[in-house]
Write a protein that holds these residues in place. Structure first.
Motif, PDB file in Angstrom:
ATOM      1  N   PRO A  84     -32.424  13.200   7.319  1.00 56.64           N
ATOM      2  CA  PRO A  84     -31.177  13.889   7.919  1.00 56.64           C
ATOM      3  C   PRO A  84     -30.708  14.675   8.674  1.00 56.64           C
ATOM      4  O   PRO A  84     -31.886  15.596   7.955  1.00 56.64           O
ATOM      5  CB  PRO A  84     -29.697  13.136   6.830  1.00 56.64           C
ATOM      6  CG  PRO A  84     -30.505  12.524   5.663  1.00 56.64           C
ATOM      7  CD  PRO A  84     -32.411  12.797   5.760  1.00 56.64           C
ATOM      8  N   VAL A  85     -30.514  14.687   9.478  1.00 59.19           N
ATOM      9  CA  VAL A  85     -30.771  16.501  10.670  1.00 59.19           C
ATOM     10  C   VAL A  85     -29.092  16.528  10.012  1.00 59.19           C
ATOM     11  O   VAL A  85     -28.578  15.458  11.771  1.00 59.19           O
ATOM     12  CB  VAL A  85     -31.603  16.004  11.774  1.00 59.19           C
ATOM     13  CG1 VAL A  85     -30.958  16.844  12.276  1.00 59.19           C
ATOM     14  CG2 VAL A  85     -32.864  15.743  11.084  1.00 59.19           C
ATOM     15  N   PHE A  86     -28.584  17.207  10.551  1.00 58.89           N
ATOM     16  CA  PHE A  86     -26.681  16.992  10.420  1.00 58.89           C
ATOM     17  C   PHE A  86     -26.894  18.624  11.645  1.00 58.89           C
ATOM     18  O   PHE A  86     -27.490  19.473  11.366  1.00 58.89           O
ATOM     19  CB  PHE A  86     -26.106  17.682   9.744  1.00 58.89           C
ATOM     20  CG  PHE A  86     -26.221  16.506   8.119  1.00 58.89           C
ATOM     21  CD1 PHE A  86     -25.626  16.016   7.916  1.00 58.89           C
ATOM     22  CD2 PHE A  86     -27.274  16.847   7.435  1.00 58.89           C
ATOM     23  CE1 PHE A  86     -25.862  14.552   7.942  1.00 58.89           C
ATOM     24  CE2 PHE A  86     -27.209  16.026   6.105  1.00 58.89           C
ATOM     25  CZ  PHE A  86     -26.228  14.390   5.951  1.00 58.89           C
ATOM     26  N   LEU A  87     -26.692  18.121  13.110  1.00 61.67           N
ATOM     27  CA  LEU A  87     -25.787  19.113  13.358  1.00 61.67           C
ATOM     28  C   LEU A  87     -24.965  20.064  13.960  1.00 61.67           C
ATOM     29  O   LEU A  87     -24.220  18.748  13.603  1.00 61.67           O
ATOM     30  CB  LEU A  87     -26.341  18.209  15.274  1.00 61.67           C
ATOM     31  CG  LEU A  87     -25.837  18.670  16.112  1.00 61.67           C
ATOM     32  CD1 LEU A  87     -26.827  20.240  16.877  1.00 61.67           C
ATOM     33  CD2 LEU A  87     -26.145  18.213  17.567  1.00 61.67           C
ATOM     34  N   ALA A  88     -24.175  20.587  14.181  1.00 58.68           N
ATOM     35  CA  ALA A  88     -22.878  21.240  13.496  1.00 58.68           C
ATOM     36  C   ALA A  88     -23.055  22.665  14.593  1.00 58.68           C
ATOM     37  O   ALA A  88     -23.619  23.096  14.319  1.00 58.68           O
ATOM     38  CB  ALA A  88     -22.802  21.550  12.093  1.00 58.68           C
ATOM     39  N   GLY A  89     -21.648  22.944  14.758  1.00 62.10           N
ATOM     40  CA  GLY A  89     -21.276  24.198  16.341  1.00 62.10           C
ATOM     41  C   GLY A  89     -20.092  23.842  16.228  1.00 62.10           C
ATOM     42  O   GLY A  89     -20.018  22.508  16.556  1.00 62.10           O
TER      43      GLY A  89
END
Length: 248
Positions: free
Chosen positions: A166-171
């Motif tokens: 799983p890849v979590f993109l945050a910002g």
């Protein structure tokens, strides 16, 4: 007796499956370089907000590294000291005798860490990619220019496609939920936000522009247990966001 053994076996399997699941508390925070709504720069105040949340990983946007504005302070180092977390910085631009960009705080030391450029017409942008044992976190602060955000969506999607976890993109994505760039982001990522919870400006928020998401290939292997916009109105011009994510 056979029914009893069958029930015990099923119960053991259920308990084993539950034990194998883990939970990630992921936080994203545009800290405005520690400059609060009262115009006071206070890195301890930012650290206190993070410590109160007790996250596993924090994606940080708008951090200085030894600039005149920060009076020579390495902001990510300072946050690392006050939170007891590993700290990392990714330079986006040279600024005020030092540099300015994004960062990451984590309880666990990443297996790998990479920074890659993103489009930025008004200023250069970057993403910070941190690989952990069971997941990857990408921190990104996207451009103010819509065309840049549209291009960034595909670049971020290609980065996520490299990983078999799983890849979590945050910002801070600088986009609203109903924008065209968001439509493009959603081709690659599923936002985990409650879009009705607003994040900016911190004192009286009127829009949602800060997000946590998971790549679409792995959305079925994750479950959002809770999502929160922290009611912090002073430490920065953004409110931080936090998601508790179950990794199945």
């Amino acid at each position: 007796m056979k029914h009893l053994f069958a029930w015990l076996a099923l119960s053991l399997l259920a308990l084993t499956a539950t034990a194998q699941n883990s939970t990630l508390r992921l936080m994203s925070y545009n800290i405005h370089n520690g400059i609060g709504m009262d115009r006071i720069t206070d890195y301890t105040r930012i650290s206190d907000v993070i410590n109160n949340v007790k996250p596993d990983v924090v994606a940080i946007q708008e951090a200085d590294s030894v600039t005149t504005r920060s009076k020579g302070t390495d902001v990510m180092l300072e946050l690392g000291k006050h939170t007891g977390m590993h700290h990392y910085f990714s330079r986006a631009i040279d600024f005020a005798g030092g540099s300015y960009g994004i960062g990451l705080l984590s309880r666990e030391e990443p297996l790998s860490l990479t920074n890659r450029p993103l489009p930025g017409t008004e200023e250069a942008r970057t993403m910070l990619v941190a690989e952990f044992k069971d997941y990857v976190v990408i921190c990104a602060h996207l451009s103010l220019t819509e065309a840049d955000r549209m291009t960034s969506a595909d670049i971020l999607g290609k980065e996520a496609a490299k990983w078999n976890k799983p890849v979590f993109l945050a910002g801070d994505w600088n986009m609203k939920p109903d924008s065209k760039p968001m439509e493009k982001i959603k081709k690659h990522f599923t936002p985990l936000n409650n879009m009705e919870l607003l994040t900016f400006p911190a004192d009286k928020p009127d829009r949602c522009i800060d997000y946590i998401s998971v790549d679409n290939r792995h959305k079925k292997s994750t479950n959002v247990k809770t999502f929160e916009v922290v009611d912090e109105r002073m430490a920065s011009d953004h409110r931080p966001i936090v998601a508790d994510i179950e990794l199945k």
